[in-house]
Scaffold this motif. Structure first.
Motif, PDB file in Angstrom:
ATOM      1  N   UNK A   1       1.011  -1.351   0.111  1.00 30.12           N
ATOM      2  CA  UNK A   1       0.001   0.135   0.004  1.00 30.12           C
ATOM      3  C   UNK A   1       0.975   1.220  -0.060  1.00 30.12           C
ATOM      4  N   UNK A   2       1.916   1.382   0.876  1.00 32.62           N
ATOM      5  CA  UNK A   2       2.922   2.567   0.734  1.00 32.62           C
ATOM      6  C   UNK A   2       3.533   2.523  -0.406  1.00 32.62           C
ATOM      7  N   UNK A   3       3.921   1.554  -1.128  1.00 26.93           N
ATOM      8  CA  UNK A   3       4.585   1.577  -2.343  1.00 26.93           C
ATOM      9  C   UNK A   3       3.779   2.200  -3.509  1.00 26.93           C
ATOM     10  N   UNK A   4       2.394   1.653  -3.281  1.00 23.52           N
ATOM     11  CA  UNK A   4       1.343   2.053  -4.348  1.00 23.52           C
ATOM     12  C   UNK A   4       1.122   3.781  -4.104  1.00 23.52           C
ATOM     13  N   UNK A   5       1.224   4.188  -2.973  1.00 26.94           N
ATOM     14  CA  UNK A   5       1.040   5.595  -2.786  1.00 26.94           C
ATOM     15  C   UNK A   5       2.096   6.213  -3.185  1.00 26.94           C
TER      16      UNK A   5
ATOM     17  N   UNK B   1       2.653  13.168   5.469  1.00 28.87           N
ATOM     18  CA  UNK B   1       3.607  14.110   6.056  1.00 28.87           C
ATOM     19  C   UNK B   1       4.679  14.252   4.683  1.00 28.87           C
ATOM     20  N   UNK B   2       4.918  13.291   3.858  1.00 33.98           N
ATOM     21  CA  UNK B   2       5.856  13.314   2.766  1.00 33.98           C
ATOM     22  C   UNK B   2       4.817  13.782   1.282  1.00 33.98           C
ATOM     23  N   UNK B   3       3.620  14.262   1.536  1.00 31.62           N
ATOM     24  CA  UNK B   3       2.830  14.703   0.611  1.00 31.62           C
ATOM     25  C   UNK B   3       2.273  13.679  -0.478  1.00 31.62           C
ATOM     26  N   UNK B   4       2.108  12.435   0.106  1.00 30.32           N
ATOM     27  CA  UNK B   4       1.445  11.254  -0.447  1.00 30.32           C
ATOM     28  C   UNK B   4       0.220  11.074   0.111  1.00 30.32           C
ATOM     29  N   UNK B   5      -0.550  10.526  -0.938  1.00 32.46           N
ATOM     30  CA  UNK B   5      -1.886  10.034  -0.481  1.00 32.46           C
ATOM     31  C   UNK B   5      -2.261   8.558  -0.915  1.00 32.46           C
ATOM     32  N   UNK B   6      -3.080   8.021  -0.295  1.00 27.31           N
ATOM     33  CA  UNK B   6      -3.506   6.559  -0.800  1.00 27.31           C
ATOM     34  C   UNK B   6      -4.054   6.684  -1.931  1.00 27.31           C
ATOM     35  N   UNK B   7      -3.908   5.446  -2.736  1.00 26.94           N
ATOM     36  CA  UNK B   7      -4.151   5.352  -4.216  1.00 26.94           C
ATOM     37  C   UNK B   7      -5.677   5.190  -4.470  1.00 26.94           C
ATOM     38  N   UNK B   8      -6.068   5.422  -5.448  1.00 31.31           N
ATOM     39  CA  UNK B   8      -7.369   5.788  -5.616  1.00 31.31           C
ATOM     40  C   UNK B   8      -8.141   4.244  -5.705  1.00 31.31           C
TER      41      UNK B   8
ATOM     42  N   UNK C   1      -2.868  -2.834  -5.431  1.00 31.07           N
ATOM     43  CA  UNK C   1      -1.803  -3.051  -4.692  1.00 31.07           C
ATOM     44  C   UNK C   1      -0.731  -4.035  -4.890  1.00 31.07           C
ATOM     45  N   UNK C   2       0.530  -3.592  -5.057  1.00 34.57           N
ATOM     46  CA  UNK C   2       1.550  -4.543  -5.531  1.00 34.57           C
ATOM     47  C   UNK C   2       1.835  -5.488  -4.343  1.00 34.57           C
ATOM     48  N   UNK C   3       2.039  -6.719  -4.621  1.00 37.73           N
ATOM     49  CA  UNK C   3       2.452  -7.683  -3.313  1.00 37.73           C
ATOM     50  C   UNK C   3       4.066  -7.654  -3.175  1.00 37.73           C
ATOM     51  N   UNK C   4       4.407  -7.173  -1.864  1.00 38.56           N
ATOM     52  CA  UNK C   4       5.577  -7.330  -1.550  1.00 38.56           C
ATOM     53  C   UNK C   4       6.100  -8.569  -1.130  1.00 38.56           C
TER      54      UNK C   4
END
Length: 490
Positions: free
Chosen positions: A38-42, A110-117, A122-125
């Motif tokens: 989720x974090x990478x997708x954001x 905080x870093x100006x990123x938002x959750x994806x639409x 969501x890529x698998x890690x």
């Protein structure tokens, strides 16, 4: 329980994960890999979760009574998010999936990123198979084997009783002990997935003697990692004997005369000056802040050719020993200085990103409330070619610093340290005891004046405070000779 490359952002609220709340094991892989994805997708370049459980207790004996028993239980997690060379850190006590997700969202924002639409994938890690240092070394059974509260109290009272028996003019006696049990789990978007258990213990005696205007205060502390039976094996009689003898000598000692002297610094805790005055300057946090004179000196001579120094996390049972750092990197040995030449800096992930120096397994933190930073582990000056007798024989008049006390260090290596137990050296021999000595100097100068090292390397436990909190470290050295140093006194 599902982790899939076809997972959509809108499906996250419907996911149900079952993981073990009282233990960090493989069951945490699915929820953490989803959150990392989720974090990478954001849009984050890198995401890391640090989970921790702590079972801590300390005990204090004063005179002939136990005056304090302090337990502490805590559980929490921290998430670190990187975007380019910028990063942020958010911590939480909520280890549920929703709690960890909320912390991640905060870090992203905080870093100006938002959750994806909602319809974004969501890529698998793909995390590595769990590197479980705790199970590999049988650490899961350590905590029940540690000393009970009753045993703690009895042993500390035995220690203060020994001080009363062995010392004279006793004004106060104290004994302290703590046990810090910590379970950690690290999962990161580069595939890191690692678990460990740490058991750190320390016990010490503190003695104050007074006779009229004469005062002497001495302490001795032992520390250990990885041995549940550490306190039971503590030789409080020997420790009390050492302190009592030193206090007796220092009680009526003459005050040292201020001046510039050659000195011999004892092994063991004598290594605190290298730790404070030089070791910190070799951490990449100092390069980032532009507060180290050694930032551009790698490959150059910064110390006397007699000096070689290491930082490592592998010495058995040493106070700063770790099987992995708090970023999941296995422990290793790092050569800092070789025959006076600067070889390496200590780098965590952030330090490596921002300075280009390779990671050294030095990412450490006090607990989940702190982001990891480049920190020392077991840091010491290596053995040299001389005998201790050679060092003393080389000095006509100087000072032997047998036991170091507290001190302070400036941002770029200026230091002053008190000496709790010192002696005058005359014609190569130890003569009368001295007190009130304060060593004053600067790292980039003092390193070039350490001209002789003996062969009796000894390590000592220590506590180090910096940007990522207070951590357990080891200092150490053999006996060393410093050709000249300013000594404050009377």
């Amino acid at each position: 329980m599902l982790t899939s490359t076809l997972l959509l952002s809108k499906e996250l609220p419907t996911l149900q994960y079952s993981f073990t709340p009282e233990r960090f094991d493989e069951s945490w892989e699915a929820p953490l890999s989803t959150l990392l994805g989720l974090g990478r997708a954001a849009g984050a370049d890198f995401v890391e979760f640090f989970l921790e459980r702590v079972n801590y207790i300390s005990c204090l004996a004063e005179e002939d009574a136990i005056t304090s028993i302090t337990p502490r239980l805590s559980t929490g997690a921290g998430v670190r998010v990187f975007r380019g060379k910028a990063d942020c850190y958010v911590s939480t006590n909520d280890l549920s999936f929703s709690g960890l997700k909320a912390a991640l969202e905060k870090g992203l924002s905080i870093l100006g990123l938002q959750l994806p639409a909602p319809n974004a994938f969501i890529p698998e890690i793909n995390l590595e198979l769990l590197r479980d240092y705790a199970s590999k070394r049988g650490k899961d059974g350590w905590l029940p084997l540690c000393s009970s509260i009753r045993d703690m109290g009895e042993l500390l009272l035995d220690g203060t009783a020994q001080l009363q028996q062995k010392a004279t003019h006793v004004q106060s006696r104290r004994a302290t002990y703590f046990r810090d049990w910590q379970e950690v789990l690290v999962a990161a978007s580069d595939g890191t997935f690692a678990r460990d258990i740490r058991l750190t213990q320390s016990v010490g005696l503190i003695l104050l003697c007074a006779d009229g205007a004469h005062r002497a205060s001495l302490a001795e502390r032992a520390g250990n990692t990885s041995d549940p039976n550490f306190l039971k094996a503590w030789d409080y009689k020997e420790a009390a004997e050492h302190i009592a003898q030193s206090a007796g000598k220092m009680l009526y000692a003459d005050y040292v005369e201020s001046g510039t002297y050659p000195i011999i610094m004892a092994n063991h805790f004598g290594g605190v000056i290298f730790h404070e005055a030089c070791g910190h300057l070799l951490e990449t946090t100092q390069i980032e802040r532009n507060t180290t004179p050694f930032a551009d000196k790698k490959g150059e001579k910064i110390a006397h050719e007699a000096l070689t120094a290491w930082d490592e996390g592998r010495t058995e049972n040493a106070f700063g020993t770790i099987d992995m750092d708090d970023e999941g990197m296995p422990a290793q040995r790092t050569l800092l200085i070789e025959k006076g030449v600067l070889k390496n800096f200590l780098a965590d992930r952030t330090g490596s990103v921002r300075t280009g120096h390779p990671r050294t397994g030095s990412g450490r933190r006090q607990n989940f409330a702190f982001a990891a930073a480049s920190r020392m582990r077991n840091t010491y000056i290596a053995t040299g070619e001389h005998s201790t007798d050679d060092l003393f024989a080389s000095i006509d008049k100087g000072i032997y610093c047998k036991k170091m006390g507290g001190g302070s260090v400036g941002a770029t290596g200026q230091f002053n340290f008190g000496v709790d137990e010192a002696y005058l050296i005359e014609n190569g021999k130890i003569t009368k005891p001295l007190k009130g000595a304060i060593l004053i100097g600067e790292a980039k100068e003092i390193m070039n004046k350490i001209s002789m090292c003996s062969q009796d390397l000894s390590l000592a436990p220590g506590f180090c405070g910096s940007v990522s909190g207070s951590i357990y470290t080891t200092v150490g050295q053999p006996h060393i000779k410093v050709d000249s140093i300013t000594v404050g006194g009377r």
